[in-house]
Design a protein around this motif. Structure first.
Motif, mmCIF file in Angstrom:
data_model
loop_
_atom_site.group_PDB
_atom_site.id
_atom_site.type_symbol
_atom_site.label_atom_id
_atom_site.label_comp_id
_atom_site.label_asym_id
_atom_site.label_seq_id
_atom_site.Cartn_x
_atom_site.Cartn_y
_atom_site.Cartn_z
ATOM 1 N N ILE A 230 0.856 -1.188 0.000
ATOM 2 C CA ILE A 230 0.000 0.000 0.000
ATOM 3 C C ILE A 230 0.892 1.237 0.000
ATOM 4 C CG2 ILE A 230 -1.781 1.257 1.257
ATOM 5 C CD1 ILE A 230 -2.189 -1.835 2.456
ATOM 6 N N THR A 231 0.711 2.085 -1.003
ATOM 7 C CA THR A 231 1.551 3.277 -1.130
ATOM 8 C C THR A 231 0.778 4.571 -0.891
ATOM 9 O OG1 THR A 231 1.185 3.274 -3.521
ATOM 10 C CG2 THR A 231 3.169 2.170 -2.713
ATOM 11 N N GLY A 232 -0.519 4.473 -0.650
ATOM 12 C CA GLY A 232 -1.283 5.677 -0.379
ATOM 13 C C GLY A 232 -2.510 5.397 0.464
ATOM 14 N N TYR A 233 -2.820 6.346 1.351
ATOM 15 C CA TYR A 233 -3.994 6.256 2.221
ATOM 16 C C TYR A 233 -4.752 7.577 2.107
ATOM 17 C CZ TYR A 233 -1.476 2.404 4.552
ATOM 18 O OH TYR A 233 -0.791 1.253 4.845
ATOM 19 N N SER A 234 -6.050 7.478 1.791
ATOM 20 C CA SER A 234 -6.867 8.678 1.626
ATOM 21 C C SER A 234 -8.012 8.672 2.632
ATOM 22 C CB SER A 234 -7.427 8.738 0.206
ATOM 23 O OG SER A 234 -8.178 9.913 0.009
ATOM 24 N N TYR A 235 -8.011 9.699 3.510
ATOM 25 C CA TYR A 235 -9.074 9.835 4.510
ATOM 26 C C TYR A 235 -9.814 11.155 4.267
ATOM 27 C CZ TYR A 235 -11.753 10.751 8.640
ATOM 28 O OH TYR A 235 -12.809 11.046 9.474
#
Length: 407
Positions: A230-235
């Motif tokens: 996982i290279t990105g987390y969007s909240y």
């Protein structure tokens, strides 16, 4: 001295933040570790009052003996906590034996073992098609269960951080993957699952006296390649009303079926053609930068509230802010010895960037990503829209360069 004992920690991320927050809360902080390097690097843990080396962190008698010694030194043990696998349920059992706090230890133990999770949810529609492969079985017989349907996913039953999780696209890759996992892990079984297509989400959950709180739903960006990195987390995840409603229903059903009454967990789920499927569930909050992402987006310091839960105190889970957050993680594409890293200060100057973290030191051996541990830096950005937060974090991350001596 009011004391919190932590079983295990990583050098950075959620488990390390827990040590710092324990100290900030005024507790005498003790870390039990099986990593000898931490003993040599004691000065790098100023937030920890005592670090004790324990070869086997699952040796209950040894742990209880250490706690008894601490009590004789006038330490008043208020909590025994772990934020890393496979010590979460164990810490809960120690806590219960010391009559400190009640946690749902049976549920936590199930979540620590992927085979048990799949068995527990076998009749639940959130479960993908799967089988448990024993190394003395015929692969041909196993393949009949999947109708020779590829791709599939191989998992070690006790893997975490995407370690020992392999996608396979053919019978030959399946055989090679099983051979690899047999060498890598001491387990006698491998979990074989159907490969699920669809967007993936991380869901942070806390349960207090049976009341289930979904703290955050975060969309994950997964690196294309051979591993699930996982290279990105969007909240917050941008879900429709119906998607949010069905996701909440699925999560609540999972938690209730586990009989989790007191504890924390995070789930990874995929929306497969409108149906939610459980990729995995772990008996702790997610590691890495998750606490910072959630705090930036909601105002909730989930590590602190988790510690309060272990202390028998009432967690405060009210969201006090609402911001869009994106965390961009960096990997490299070749193996080498780190010479230097540049661009951190330039990345920090981008408007909206709240944190830039670079993990490896000069001289460290870096490699192409095989697990989440092979992500070597991250940038967190906040903005008034999800698209803008991602744009800021991505541009800032482009400033960071790793210089390697090839191996």
């Amino acid at each position: 001295m009011q004391t919190i004992v932590f079983i295990g920690s990583n050098k950075s991320g959620t488990s390390r933040e827990a040590l710092t927050i324990s100290n900030e809360m005024g507790y005498f902080t003790v870390l039990l570790t099986n990593r000898k390097s931490f003993i040599r690097q004691m000065k790098e843990f100023p937030e920890v009052h005592r670090i004790i080396y324990v070869e086997d962190l699952l040796d209950k008698d040894h742990i209880l003996s250490i706690i008894k010694d601490l009590e004789q030194e006038k330490c008043q043990i208020k909590a025994v906590i772990s934020f890393i696998d496979p010590f979460v349920a164990f810490a809960g059992r120690i806590s219960q034996e010391l009559d400190l706090v009640y946690l749902s230890n049976d549920a936590l133990a199930i979540m620590e073992e992927k085979n048990l999770v799949r068995k527990h949810f076998k009749k639940n529609p959130v479960s993908p098609k799967y089988t448990v492969y024993h190394y003395d079985e015929s692969i041909d017989e196993i393949m009949k269960e999947f109708d020779d349907s590829f791709p599939l996913v191989l998992k070690s039953p006790v893997s975490n951080g995407s370690k020992d999780v392999l996608p396979v696209k053919s019978t030959e890759e399946l055989k090679e993957g099983l051979k690899y996992l047999k060498k890598r892990t001491p387990n006698k079984t491998v979990l074989i699952e159907e490969y699920l297509m669809g967007p993936q989400y991380l869901i942070e959950v806390m349960v207090v006296n049976g009341e289930i709180s979904i703290i955050a739903v975060i969309e994950q960006d997964i690196l294309n390649g051979t591993r699930f990195i996982i290279t990105g987390y969007s909240y917050p995840a941008l879900l429709s009303f119906d998607e949010s409603k069905t996701l909440q229903s699925a999560v609540f059903h999972i938690i209730q079926q586990l009989e989790l009454v007191n504890g924390t967990c995070h789930l990874e789920m995929r929306n497969v053609k409108g149906q939610w499927k459980l990729i995995e569930i772990n008996p702790r909050m997610s590691g890495g930068a998750m606490n910072r992402i959630i705090e930036e987006g909601t105002g909730i310091n989930l590590v602190k509230e988790t510690i309060k839960l272990f202390l028998g105190l009432e967690p405060v889970l009210e969201k006090t802010v609402m911001k869009y957050v994106y965390a961009k993680f960096l990997t490299i594409q070749s193996k080498g010895k780190l010479i230097k890293v540049t661009g951190k200060n330039r990345a920090l100057k981008h408007d909206g960037v709240t944190e830039v973290f670079v993990k490896p030191r000069k001289g460290a051996i870096l490699r192409e990503p095989q697990s989440l541990g092979d992500r070597y830096a991250y940038v967190i950005a906040v903005a008034d829209s999800a698209i803008k937060a991602k744009e800021i974090a991505s541009k800032a991350a482009d400033e960071i360069k790793f210089y390697l001596d090839p191996l």
